[in-house]
Scaffold this motif. Structure first.
Motif: not given
Length: 92
Positions: A9-20, A46-52, A62-69
């Motif tokens: 998923v990390d390779r396929q989706l645009p992720l937001l890497h903004d620290a705040e 692990q929590f990630r923000i999809v830049n969408s 296993g606890g990998y959570i994605y939330v869209n912008r």
């Protein structure tokens, strides 16, 4: 399985890497998982923000959570953001 899926998923989706925003999402996520019925120490949480702009959130095993912008953009407060966060990765 979740770790492999997350890497894909990390390779396929645009992720937001903004620290705040990531810091905020991780803080909120960790507070929420304290109440999760299947909170087990082996989960990566692990929590990630999809830049969408789409309003979406999903979890992988296993606890990998994605939330869209887009969720951040329309949520009026923290409760609305928390309401869409999937925190039960065992059944996601």
């Amino acid at each position: 399985m979740g770790k492999e899926s997350s890497a894909q998923v990390d390779r396929q989706l645009p992720l937001l890497h903004d620290a705040e925003p990531l810091k905020y999402l991780n803080s909120l996520g960790k507070r929420l998982i304290a109440f999760a019925p299947n909170n087990r120490p082996e989960y990566a949480w692990q929590f990630r923000i999809v830049n969408s702009a789409e309003i979406n959130a999903f979890a992988l095993p296993g606890g990998y959570i994605y939330v869209n912008r887009g969720v951040f953009e329309v949520a009026e407060d923290e409760a609305q953001l928390a309401g869409v966060m999937p925190t039960n990765p065992a059944t996601s």
